[in-house]
Motif scaffolding. Structure first.
Motif, PDB file in Angstrom:
ATOM      1  N   TYR A 133       0.810  -1.204   0.000  1.00  0.00           N
ATOM      2  CA  TYR A 133       0.000   0.000   0.000  1.00  0.00           C
ATOM      3  C   TYR A 133       0.852   1.267   0.000  1.00  0.00           C
ATOM      4  O   TYR A 133       0.414   2.312  -0.473  1.00  0.00           O
ATOM      5  N   LEU A 218      -3.775   1.375  -7.420  1.00  0.00           N
ATOM      6  CA  LEU A 218      -2.915   2.046  -6.450  1.00  0.00           C
ATOM      7  C   LEU A 218      -2.163   3.215  -7.061  1.00  0.00           C
ATOM      8  O   LEU A 218      -1.901   4.221  -6.406  1.00  0.00           O
ATOM      9  N   LEU A 260      -9.667   1.013  -1.347  1.00  0.00           N
ATOM     10  CA  LEU A 260      -8.265   1.423  -1.427  1.00  0.00           C
ATOM     11  C   LEU A 260      -8.117   2.914  -1.159  1.00  0.00           C
ATOM     12  O   LEU A 260      -7.229   3.347  -0.414  1.00  0.00           O
TER      13      LEU A 260
END
Length: 312
Positions: A133, A218, A260
């Motif tokens: 992440y 991401l 996310l």
């Protein structure tokens, strides 16, 4: 194989470390000793100043010793998680890390541990990884580090892994190197049920195309891509993309993308003092109000309540 002496590891957890990551590193070592009947490994927990530390779930861990008192170690294992940016900043932390590194034959960073290593100047010109992440932020912050998205990385005497699963994989490599494939396999079967589904992904978690889709999500947190663009980059149709997300992660592609972004918003709320409207802009929400509503639904608290709860 029969090592002449136990391999000595010093675990250095920082406040906010993950219990799961630490256990995924220590338990295979314990199992290797138990199964083999030999003291192949020895380990201890050290902290800066010998103080107790708290995990991300609030559990307190007492240190065996102070980092400053460690004379030597085969491996110094840094385990960090939430709060790593602030923890890596003080000059005394960086100095202590550099001193400890000179007394260890190798350094291993787990979860966000490599961030501490990089901030202390211990990863210049080396390959490394952190929790998936924070991978992009890690690369942007430490330009002198060759940041890769691998499950774990071994670059001579510098090693890193970004998740609990990856930490276990890295420790299994250590067991394999010290005591052979058979013992590493026996240890792995105690903790991992290796299905055909899991073997499809290099990380042991996601299939390659789904992993590619998640990486694109991401990459575009601040300006979210249309799902059609994500599916194109993943090399599948939009319908197939949604089926993959449902099958492997149990949610739709759109819901996963939203989670996310909200998780990134939560990280920014904990790690920084950014106002809500700036966090919203950084995570692809049209306004502070839109973020606030979604945040409350996802996490059950407001950003202000979260901040009050983490800064006591």
């Amino acid at each position: 194989m029969s090592p002449e002496r136990p391999f000595q590891l010093t675990f250095l957890p920082f406040d906010g470390f993950s219990n799961m990551v630490l256990a995924s590193a220590v338990e295979p070592l314990r199992a290797a000793c138990d199964i083999s009947g030999n003291a192949l490994f020895r380990w201890q927990v050290a902290t800066l100043g010998g103080q107790s530390v708290r995990s991300s779930s609030g559990m307190q861990l007492r240190a065996d010793t102070a980092l400053e008192e460690i004379e030597r170690a085969d491996a110094l294992v840094i385990v960090a998680g939430y709060g790593v940016r602030e923890q890596a900043e003080p000059p005394q932390v960086r100095a202590a890390m550099r001193t400890a590194a000179r007394r260890a034959d190798s350094l291993m960073g787990l979860d966000m541990g490599a961030w501490i290593m990089a901030a202390s100047g211990l990863l210049h010109g080396r390959r490394a990884t952190v929790h998936w992440y924070e991978l992009d932020a890690f690369a942007e912050t430490f330009l002198q580090v060759d940041v890769v998205a691998d499950s774990y990385v071994v670059d001579r005497d510098r090693q890193s892994a970004g998740s609990a699963t990856s930490a276990m994989s890295l420790i299994l490599e250590l067991i394999r190197d010290r005591a052979g494939d058979a013992l590493a396999h026996d240890v792995s079967t105690l903790f991992v049920y290796d299905t055909a589904e899991a073997r499809r992904a290099d990380s042991g978690a996601l299939s390659p195309r789904l992993g590619r889709a998640v990486r694109w999500m991401l990459k575009y947190i601040e300006e979210p891509l249309p799902l059609a663009a994500v599916s194109m980059h993943a090399g599948v149709s939009l319908r197939s993309l949604d089926r993959m997300f449902h099958r492997e992660l149990g949610v739709s592609a759109g819901e996963y993308y939203r989670r996310l972004r909200l998780t990134q918003a939560r990280s920014l709320a904990i790690e920084t003092s950014m106002p809500t409207h700036e966090i919203a802009a950084r995570t692809g929400f049209g306004s502070a109000a839109t973020l606030a509503r979604a945040f409350k639904v996802q996490f059950g608290s407001t950003i202000s309540e979260l901040r009050r709860g983490t800064r006591v």
